[in-house]
Design an enzyme around this catalytic site. Structure first.
Site, short mmCIF file in Angstrom:
data_model
loop_
_atom_site.label_atom_id
_atom_site.label_comp_id
_atom_site.label_asym_id
_atom_site.label_seq_id
_atom_site.Cartn_x
_atom_site.Cartn_y
_atom_site.Cartn_z
N SER A 77 9.33 -3.00 -24.85
CA SER A 77 8.43 -3.81 -24.17
C SER A 77 6.86 -3.49 -24.03
O SER A 77 6.18 -4.15 -23.41
CB SER A 77 8.97 -3.79 -22.52
N TYR A 262 8.38 -2.90 -14.61
CA TYR A 262 9.59 -3.66 -14.09
C TYR A 262 9.55 -3.78 -12.66
O TYR A 262 8.44 -3.83 -11.89
CB TYR A 262 10.76 -2.87 -14.35
#
Ligand code: DON
Length: 326
Positions: A77, A262
């Site tokens: 990511s 996150y």
């Protein structure tokens, strides 16, 4: 670089004592044995969990690295802010955010969830990352081939890294594609809700491109240059190439501040106060705007999906050097 050194005008004037501090924090974190490897991508479950590397690159090109700072890993990511940056450069902020939001999702990164406007919450979760990938059409020319698009993206990442180590890990790519039910579900769900600027005829092509971005391979040294380019308003500190517009880096860093870690992003912003992005390979890009870029890498992850040693490193860094932005 040399003339600045003689004038004592570095952004971190006493670099040796700074790197001593970094080294000290590095060894503190080394003994942290918490966390588990990401297992949902089989190839990521096969890495040695003891590996731990840190690299720093200041906006005036001073460098420091320690540990496994040259061992390659996939970006996962950490590629999302880069692909988002390309989209901003190509299409502009307004167009990009017609299709993807700016709010933290408050959910896991791979959840099947859209915001109340039926957009992905932000470009840093999987849904948003896939959507941004779908916007990168015609990067090279109309009707570009997949090969041209891949090369273009790799080269762009490379320019952000000042030409340093950047490649592609085919085994991780294949492994990820094999284990991609969730990402396919997200892709289909967004097609059902008409999220894409142009309805993708072939979701496999789109997801292949997304997995290719995640499977780009780099190391802490090169990724610290990428972080430093973001810290430096888009100018790569090692080549002095203007790779991104300042507005682009502003937008990327704003979203890394609120959505980069996150579902820990709020706490991270509170405790560390620096824009950062983590990936499930255990990599983290950390940006100290106008000062330096940092990349840390250690594969064991906490339950949220962030590198355990990486988060500890950032917390100690900010405690030691007072780098919290507020
Ligand atoms: O799509 C996936 O699940 C991985 N390629 C990337 C996941 C990751 O690093 C989480 N990011 N938000």
């Amino acid at each position: 670089l040399i003339s600045r050194a003689f004038r004592g005008q570095f952004v971190i004037p006493d670099f040796p004592s700074f790197t001593k501090g970094i080294e000290h924090i590095y060894w503190n974190c080394k003994s942290n044995s918490q966390g588990r490897l990401a297992t949902y991508i089989p190839q990521l479950a096969r890495v040695n969990p003891d590996q731990w590397g840190v690299s720093v690159c200041t906006i005036d090109g001073q460098r420091f690295g320690i540990g496994d700072n040259r061992v390659p890993f996939t970006m996962q990511s950490c590629s999302k802010p880069l692909t988002y940056a390309i989209a901003l450069e190509r299409l502009g902020q307004e167009r990009v955010h017609q299709y993807v939001g700016q709010e933290p999702s408050g959910r896991n990164f791979n959840e099947l969830v859209l915001d109340h406007n039926k957009k992905p919450h932000n470009p840093m979760v999987n849904a948003g990352g896939i959507l941004v990938c779908s916007m990168l059409k015609d990067l090279v020319k109309p009707e570009q081939t997949l090969a041209e698009k891949f090369d273009f993206t790799l080269n762009y990442y490379k320019r952000l890294a000042g030409g340093e180590k950047l490649g592609f890990n085919n085994a991780v790519f294949l492994s990820e594609r094999e284990a991609a039910d969730r990402n396919y579900a997200i892709g289909h769900y967004m097609r059902e809700h008409g999220c894409y600027p142009e309805k993708p005829a072939d979701l496999r092509e789109l997801l292949d491109y997304y997995f290719q971005c995640c499977s780009m391979e780099s190391n802490c040294e090169a990724m610290s240059v990428i972080a430093a380019t973001l810290a430096n308003g888009g100018i790569c500190p090692t080549t002095e190439e203007k790779v991104l517009l300042p507005e682009t880096t502003r937008d990327v860093l704003s979203l890394l501040h609120s959505c980069g870690m996150y579902d820990y992003s709020g706490q991270f912003a509170f405790r560390v106060g620096l824009p950062a992005k983590s990936g499930v390979s255990g990599a983290m890009l950390v940006v100290v705007p106008n000062v330096m870029g940092i990349c840390v890498w250690s594969p064991p992850l906490d339950p949220m999906g962030n590198s355990c040693r990486g988060v500890q490193f950032c917390e100690e860094l900010v405690g030691e050097f007072n780098l919290h932005r507020y």
